[in-house]
Design a protein around this motif. Sequence first.
Motif, mmCIF file in Angstrom:
data_model
loop_
_atom_site.group_PDB
_atom_site.id
_atom_site.type_symbol
_atom_site.label_atom_id
_atom_site.label_comp_id
_atom_site.label_asym_id
_atom_site.label_seq_id
_atom_site.Cartn_x
_atom_site.Cartn_y
_atom_site.Cartn_z
ATOM 1 N N HIS A 60 3.098 -5.332 3.415
ATOM 2 C CA HIS A 60 3.398 -4.458 2.289
ATOM 3 C C HIS A 60 3.567 -5.253 0.989
ATOM 4 O O HIS A 60 2.949 -4.923 -0.031
ATOM 5 C CB HIS A 60 4.663 -3.655 2.582
ATOM 6 N N ALA A 63 0.323 -7.035 -0.219
ATOM 7 C CA ALA A 63 -0.629 -6.074 -0.780
ATOM 8 C C ALA A 63 -0.187 -5.630 -2.173
ATOM 9 O O ALA A 63 -1.007 -5.517 -3.095
ATOM 10 C CB ALA A 63 -0.749 -4.859 0.144
ATOM 11 N N ALA A 64 1.112 -5.373 -2.336
ATOM 12 C CA ALA A 64 1.604 -4.933 -3.641
ATOM 13 C C ALA A 64 1.404 -6.022 -4.694
ATOM 14 O O ALA A 64 0.975 -5.756 -5.820
ATOM 15 C CB ALA A 64 3.084 -4.561 -3.536
ATOM 16 N N ALA A 107 -0.554 -0.853 -0.245
ATOM 17 C CA ALA A 107 0.864 -1.018 -0.579
ATOM 18 C C ALA A 107 1.580 0.334 -0.526
ATOM 19 O O ALA A 107 2.683 0.439 0.031
ATOM 20 C CB ALA A 107 1.011 -1.637 -1.967
ATOM 21 N N GLY A 111 4.060 1.238 2.455
ATOM 22 C CA GLY A 111 5.387 1.528 1.914
ATOM 23 C C GLY A 111 5.902 2.872 2.394
ATOM 24 O O GLY A 111 7.078 3.002 2.747
ATOM 25 N N THR A 132 3.326 2.366 -9.291
ATOM 26 C CA THR A 132 2.294 1.815 -8.425
ATOM 27 C C THR A 132 1.206 2.853 -8.170
ATOM 28 O O THR A 132 0.016 2.512 -8.096
ATOM 29 C CB THR A 132 2.887 1.333 -7.093
ATOM 30 N N THR A 209 0.702 -13.699 1.656
ATOM 31 C CA THR A 209 0.230 -13.505 0.281
ATOM 32 C C THR A 209 -0.963 -14.408 -0.005
ATOM 33 O O THR A 209 -1.970 -13.970 -0.570
ATOM 34 C CB THR A 209 1.359 -13.784 -0.715
ATOM 35 N N THR B 26 -3.860 -1.205 7.439
ATOM 36 C CA THR B 26 -4.219 -2.375 6.623
ATOM 37 C C THR B 26 -5.448 -3.067 7.181
ATOM 38 O O THR B 26 -6.384 -3.391 6.440
ATOM 39 C CB THR B 26 -3.038 -3.350 6.579
#
Lengths: 248, 64
Positions: A60, A63-64, A107, A111, A132, A209, B26
Amino acid sequence: MPLTFFTFSSPPKFYALAGALVPWCWAAALLLTGAGLWLGFFVAPIDATQGEVYRIIFIHVPAAWMAMVLYLVMAFWAAVGWAFNARLASMVARAVAPTGAMFALVALWTGAIWGKPTWGTWWVWDARLTSTLILLFLYLGFIALVEAIDDPRRADRAGALLAIVGAVNVPIIYFSVQWWNTLHQGASISVSGGSRMASTMLTAMLLMTLAFWAYAFAVVFMRTRAVVVERERGAAWAMELNRGGATR
Amino acid sequence: MSWSSVADFWAMGGYAAYVWGAYGVTLAFMLAEPLLARRRHWRAVAAADSDTDTDTDSDLKEDS
């Protein structure tokens, strides 16, 4: 020919460079993902408050972050393409947009899945979630706008304007949890103050990340190559591509 | 984090649907996206290639 700052602003040269880099980006993405997920699932401990569901954090948050960073990347190259009349820069901006939109959607979706068991709701119109969602709309708007205008350079300039104006949303997302009373939790990590997370959790999140960064490079390079061929269709080098088997 | 068993790992403390649902979504996006990009590239190269085919080749040898 000597290598200058502008050597790779030539579409066919960038095409070749990007093609050479893509496999390395994939390799990095896979290695980093393996390391990040192993750390996240087999080393990082259970969370005292949330139990195991916190492990969504390892996809999460990356991705954000990617959704936000890629927007700034897209706006930057769109601006360069506009200011310097650099075609390739505008092509890169177009190539970044779908990946950024994908990460924004991921995200929001992950989320929501995380929010249901922890907050009791899939969605709330708090500042971070709303901004977002606006980020996602800006990405989709950019894509729709550049596709809607026939003349490519006019489309590039219009898209650049949208991208640049929309860039103000990124710091809004970042500071939203400070400026407003939000359900979304505040920053656990800061540049100055270090982190309030367990170090294994933080390391896993940072590895993921970097993995998402490598993935983004790979996909954006792939898509830039497609955009370059689409735009440079009439050029001799583009027509020769199939001969050389350059369709990776 | 050492899991007591493989079943425990999959169960994710009762949150399996949420955790694996999130990871599944994802993964689906991150597999679909490069495939779509690759297809876009193929199509662009094919289109550029077809630009080289001239229509001036006359093939009148229909009968034989």
